[in-house]
Design an enzyme around this catalytic site. Sequence first.
Site, PDB file in Angstrom:
ATOM      1  N   GLU A  70      79.355  99.478  74.510  1.00  0.00           N
ATOM      2  CA  GLU A  70      79.209  99.965  75.882  1.00  0.00           C
ATOM      3  C   GLU A  70      79.914 101.298  76.119  1.00  0.00           C
ATOM      4  O   GLU A  70      79.514 102.071  76.984  1.00  0.00           O
ATOM      5  CB  GLU A  70      79.701  98.923  76.887  1.00  0.00           C
ATOM      6  CG  GLU A  70      78.796  97.697  76.990  1.00  0.00           C
ATOM      7  CD  GLU A  70      79.158  96.589  76.011  1.00  0.00           C
ATOM      8  OE1 GLU A  70      79.961  96.848  75.077  1.00  0.00           O
ATOM      9  OE2 GLU A  70      78.656  95.474  76.178  1.00  0.00           O
ATOM     10  N   PHE A 132      83.141  82.507  82.947  1.00  0.00           N
ATOM     11  CA  PHE A 132      82.853  83.111  81.639  1.00  0.00           C
ATOM     12  C   PHE A 132      82.412  84.557  81.819  1.00  0.00           C
ATOM     13  O   PHE A 132      81.562  84.860  82.646  1.00  0.00           O
ATOM     14  CB  PHE A 132      81.764  82.312  80.914  1.00  0.00           C
ATOM     15  CG  PHE A 132      81.381  82.928  79.599  1.00  0.00           C
ATOM     16  CD1 PHE A 132      82.298  83.021  78.556  1.00  0.00           C
ATOM     17  CD2 PHE A 132      80.110  83.441  79.397  1.00  0.00           C
ATOM     18  CE1 PHE A 132      81.961  83.612  77.352  1.00  0.00           C
ATOM     19  CE2 PHE A 132      79.754  84.034  78.188  1.00  0.00           C
ATOM     20  CZ  PHE A 132      80.687  84.124  77.168  1.00  0.00           C
ATOM     21  N   GLN A 133      82.989  85.426  81.049  1.00  0.00           N
ATOM     22  CA  GLN A 133      82.726  86.870  81.105  1.00  0.00           C
ATOM     23  C   GLN A 133      82.919  87.444  82.505  1.00  0.00           C
ATOM     24  O   GLN A 133      82.221  88.360  82.914  1.00  0.00           O
ATOM     25  CB  GLN A 133      81.336  87.209  80.544  1.00  0.00           C
ATOM     26  CG  GLN A 133      81.276  86.976  79.035  1.00  0.00           C
ATOM     27  CD  GLN A 133      80.062  87.602  78.366  1.00  0.00           C
ATOM     28  OE1 GLN A 133      79.002  87.723  78.970  1.00  0.00           O
ATOM     29  NE2 GLN A 133      80.221  87.990  77.104  1.00  0.00           N
ATOM     30  N   LYS A 182      75.081  88.124  89.393  1.00  0.00           N
ATOM     31  CA  LYS A 182      73.816  87.687  88.798  1.00  0.00           C
ATOM     32  C   LYS A 182      72.889  87.052  89.832  1.00  0.00           C
ATOM     33  O   LYS A 182      71.671  87.252  89.796  1.00  0.00           O
ATOM     34  CB  LYS A 182      74.099  86.698  87.662  1.00  0.00           C
ATOM     35  CG  LYS A 182      72.888  86.462  86.776  1.00  0.00           C
ATOM     36  CD  LYS A 182      73.227  85.611  85.570  1.00  0.00           C
ATOM     37  CE  LYS A 182      71.998  85.421  84.699  1.00  0.00           C
ATOM     38  NZ  LYS A 182      72.286  84.541  83.546  1.00  0.00           N
ATOM     39  N   MET A 501      95.165 117.126  64.513  1.00  0.00           N
ATOM     40  CA  MET A 501      96.008 117.623  65.601  1.00  0.00           C
ATOM     41  C   MET A 501      97.314 116.832  65.673  1.00  0.00           C
ATOM     42  O   MET A 501      98.377 117.402  65.946  1.00  0.00           O
ATOM     43  CB  MET A 501      95.249 117.552  66.930  1.00  0.00           C
ATOM     44  CG  MET A 501      95.875 118.357  68.044  1.00  0.00           C
ATOM     45  SD  MET A 501      96.004 120.114  67.656  1.00  0.00           S
ATOM     46  CE  MET A 501      94.492 120.752  68.380  1.00  0.00           C
TER      47      MET A 501
END
Lengths: 603, 170
Positions: A70, A132-133, A182, A501
């Site tokens: 993502e 969940f999630q 949802k 760097m």
Amino acid sequence: MTATTTIPATGRAKEKADDAPILSGAQMILRALTELGVEVVFGYPGGAVLPIYDEIFKQDKIKHILVRHEQAAAHAAEGYARTTGKPGVVLVTSGPGATNAVTGLTDALLDSIPIICLTGQVARHLIGNDAFQEADTVGITRPCTKHNYLVKDTERLPDIIHEAFYVGTNGRPGPVVIDLPKDVQIEKAPYRRSGQRGEHRTYRPQLDGDELALREAAAALARAERPIVYSGGGIINAGPEASELLAEFTRLIGAPITNTLMGLGAYPASDKQFLGMLGMHGTWEANHAMHDCDVMLAVGARFDDRVTGRVDAFSPGSTKIQVDIDLSSINKNVPVDIPIIADAGRALKRLIEIWHEEGYAKSQPDLAPWWAQIEHWRTKKCLSYKDSDEVILPQKSLERLAHFTKGKDAIFSTEVGQHQMWAAQFLGFDKPNRWLTSGGLGTMGYGLPAAIGAQIAYPDRLVIDVSGEASFQMNMQELGTIAQYELPVKIFIMNNEYMGMVRQWQDLSYDGRRSHSYSESLPDFVKLAEAYGIKGIVVEDPAKLDEAILEMINHDGPVLMDCRVAKIENCFPMVPAGAAHNEMLLAGDVIGKPKDDDALAVV
Amino acid sequence: MKEIGTIARHTISVIVDNEAGVLARVTGLFSGRGYNIESLTVAEVDHTGTRSRITVVTSGTRMVIEQIKAQLDRLVPVHKVADLTIDGTFVSRDMALVKVSGSGERRVEALRIADTFRARTVDASVNSFIFELTGSTEKIDAFVELMADLGLVEVARTGAVALSRGPSGL
């Protein structure tokens, strides 16, 4: 502040006061995105966005690009936005989908890139239950977005999506999150807009600058003996016309111009008035000119600490004019004498008009002594380096890359570190929207997905991710995306086997204790590319560099190039930690340790 | 950034859309950018329930105060930001409930001082009082300080609410 309310809107949804179509939330989302002209969505599916993915499956107006992580979706959307000027759209699931996108959102916030991120959320009645999630996405993303929404009422969806695009793209652009439970995606409601269009009830950026301030600014520039223009990413955000107006005005007043890292391409790098990038790894002439100028015109630039160096020693004697669309950018780090809150393009247009109206061209002091001083600084040839027959110098590899891509209107992205600074110094951009880099947040792993976004926007253009071997590994899973969509992205890894760097700073400030900055256990990049069905090239011999670059550019498809460069090359010029602009180091200078702990604390 | 200039206290009024999360946006801005909050009050202020007024008392240098206002102003649900301290004179009031327990002379003394401060007694038992006191922050500070020696148990304060003087409003 209020607890989550879970009053279902089903009763209202059944009313049929007008002929508004009854759609599910997911259908509304697709419809609103289509209305807004969205062509591409970068995303990754998951449980909490299944209804939206089902609608995506059923249509063919909006193209979905499946990334492999993502974070990459957000950076790809940034790359798309930065090259096209249109907002990039991201679609991710709840919980880890949203949290993985957070780095990309923060990156977009700091660089003012318009992206709209749709996140799935658990059903309304589950919010707050550690479902969940589930993650508190609006809570997590509040400080890393320009604005965010949790949609609790399905009927509000069309307005919220339109408003999110308005907020994301107007004023100082930035990322906006829309969190979508949802059950809202499933619930049906009439698709109706409340009629509020064009103008937002509270968010109304000021586009035209104050006339008196603009006149004062023009007059100050007309009196200046040592003027300079310092422009940043805001010019790019203001659209290509703003870049043209910037060039017109700069030529009109005859002043030297320097660009920030984010502003490269706004003014043609090949023009004689261009001094190169300024700041920590900016050119000798740009930093000295900024330090010694008497009038500075800052446009769409925010006096970032990488630009100013030590603030109290920054351009001490100058009258500072700042044009910015965001009031909070004014007087944040450096006190400004003439602030102008405006769209960069509109302000420049007005400045040009005033310049002509007042006939300032005639009364302007002679700038020849100023230019003579600048020419003197230029003789330092601050970007020069010691070439070698035995090993490819990183600077050399970019000079050759710039040479062979000249005239091809290529788009370059970078990761973060030495290679990024060298790319900024050596590639030379004559047009805006061709340079994608993570300036504010400094996100390693930005470049590859950003290149994907750019390539999706312009399938036929040459898109090159200038990378380092360490940064590349931060999002190298995106080779899968490149392979799947057959994107001809070229990945140019300047492999020095160090987080260069970090290693440079350790050598300069920590007595060379190279703590964990060596890239141990590197993969065989050619084999890695081949595992994805991508062409891999390795080059180590300076005599074969040109041939390898040409092979990469001319290959019809993606290429991963492992360009083995000198391992211990430092990036110069450099304004050391805690130093002023005119205390720059060049290659070959004897480098002392920072003066004190205060200087060491400046990252 | 190194601080230059003197630090001053400012009372800032913010009119916001009364929507979920707006207070978190404001307080998050202060904590995220390291600004100081001396007090913050918020409540709905219009009969339709769509707008709230936040009064925040903060302190900082001129540049910091300017930043605070600019940062507040660019939050999407913010309608208006006003710095009452620089816009003119204003009235600021804080309310406190102060519980004091004691008996004998200390109890009488507490009551006497409460009377002097024009505090109202809103609860009383044989050995305790709750005083309700409205006034400037300084007045309440002074009252609480006096009560400290007279059996102060606990204090609840609202923080400042403020309006500019004169006929105009935000």
